[in-house]
Design a protein around this motif. Structure first.
Motif, PDB file in Angstrom:
ATOM      1  N   TRP A  61      -0.686   4.220   7.516  1.00 57.30           N
ATOM      2  CA  TRP A  61       0.689   3.939   7.954  1.00 57.30           C
ATOM      3  C   TRP A  61       0.696   4.692   9.296  1.00 57.30           C
ATOM      4  O   TRP A  61       0.682   5.835   9.549  1.00 57.30           O
ATOM      5  CB  TRP A  61       1.667   4.591   6.955  1.00 57.30           C
TER       6      TRP A  61
ATOM      7  N   ARG B 293       5.142   2.282  -7.159  1.00 60.03           N
ATOM      8  CA  ARG B 293       3.844   2.972  -7.666  1.00 60.03           C
ATOM      9  C   ARG B 293       3.246   1.903  -8.908  1.00 60.03           C
ATOM     10  O   ARG B 293       2.120   1.549  -8.966  1.00 60.03           O
ATOM     11  CB  ARG B 293       3.909   4.270  -8.229  1.00 60.03           C
TER      12      ARG B 293
ATOM     13  N   ARG C 262       0.639  -1.182  -0.187  1.00 60.17           N
ATOM     14  CA  ARG C 262      -0.030  -0.119  -0.034  1.00 60.17           C
ATOM     15  C   ARG C 262       0.791   1.255   0.090  1.00 60.17           C
ATOM     16  O   ARG C 262       0.292   2.232  -0.278  1.00 60.17           O
ATOM     17  CB  ARG C 262      -0.902  -0.221   1.148  1.00 60.17           C
ATOM     18  N   TYR C 263       2.223   1.218   0.395  1.00 65.32           N
ATOM     19  CA  TYR C 263       2.832   2.467   0.215  1.00 65.32           C
ATOM     20  C   TYR C 263       3.004   2.864  -1.165  1.00 65.32           C
ATOM     21  O   TYR C 263       3.321   3.837  -1.230  1.00 65.32           O
ATOM     22  CB  TYR C 263       4.588   2.017   0.871  1.00 65.32           C
TER      23      TYR C 263
ATOM     24  N   GLU D  17       1.585   6.251  -1.523  1.00 65.90           N
ATOM     25  CA  GLU D  17       2.010   7.608  -0.769  1.00 65.90           C
ATOM     26  C   GLU D  17       2.791   8.456  -1.721  1.00 65.90           C
ATOM     27  O   GLU D  17       3.382   7.798  -2.843  1.00 65.90           O
ATOM     28  CB  GLU D  17       2.950   6.855   0.317  1.00 65.90           C
TER      29      GLU D  17
ATOM     30  N   ALA E  81       6.352   7.366  -2.663  1.00 69.10           N
ATOM     31  CA  ALA E  81       6.781   6.014  -3.176  1.00 69.10           C
ATOM     32  C   ALA E  81       7.594   5.936  -4.277  1.00 69.10           C
ATOM     33  O   ALA E  81       7.820   6.948  -5.162  1.00 69.10           O
ATOM     34  CB  ALA E  81       5.337   5.470  -3.656  1.00 69.10           C
TER      35      ALA E  81
END
Length: 159
Positions: free
Chosen positions: A94, A70, A58-59, A62, A65
């Motif tokens: 997070w 991505r 899931r980062y 962000e 990233a």
């Protein structure tokens, strides 16, 4: 009047939707196995649950990233579409230095509409508090048929 209950599946990716033997890659990272995504889809279809991503993948959403992070979530979204697996409705927050169970707890705290949930993950010691809701996968096997059936049993088939 009785509101409809909301069921949620918190899902990890590495060790759940892929294994060390996964041959499809994004850069140096293992992508997901079609069969395992289809098992996740079957859990969703049979239980009526919504998906929430608790994986470190899931980062990729962000702002900081890296391109491959991505790219990883973009390809994951495309793969879920291709396999007609419903897309996750959200990701856990997070919380720096936090264990996964704290992030799940924080997500649940702002979603009182959830009355049933399970966690599909390969890291049990991070989720000790939620042992009775944990579908622990063996990272060398990921989400196999037996774990899929166990997940459905824990959540209950939709009416």
């Amino acid at each position: 009047e009785r509101r409809t209950q909301m069921k949620v599946i918190f899902f990890d990716i590495d060790g759940v939707l892929n294994t060390q033997r996964t041959t499809r890659k994004i850069g140096i990272f293992n992508f997901v196995d079609t069969r395992k995504v289809l098992r996740l889809r079957e859990i969703v279809e049979r239980t009526g649950a919504e998906l929430v991503m608790s994986s470190s993948w899931r980062y990729g959403f962000e702002p900081g990233a890296f391109w491959y992070e991505r790219e990883g979530v973009a390809q994951l979204e495309a793969e879920f579409r291709r396999l007609r697996c419903p897309k996750w409705i959200d990701v856990t927050p997070w919380l720096s230095g936090s264990k996964r169970q704290k992030e799940i707890f924080a997500w649940l705290a702002v979603h009182p509409e959830v009355d049933e949930f399970i966690i599909i993950d390969d890291v049990g010691e991070e989720l000790i508090f939620y042992n009775d809701r944990l579908v622990l996968t063996d990272p060398s096997e990921g989400l196999n048929k037996e774990r899929m059936e166990f997940a459905i049993q824990l959540l209950g088939e939709k009416q």
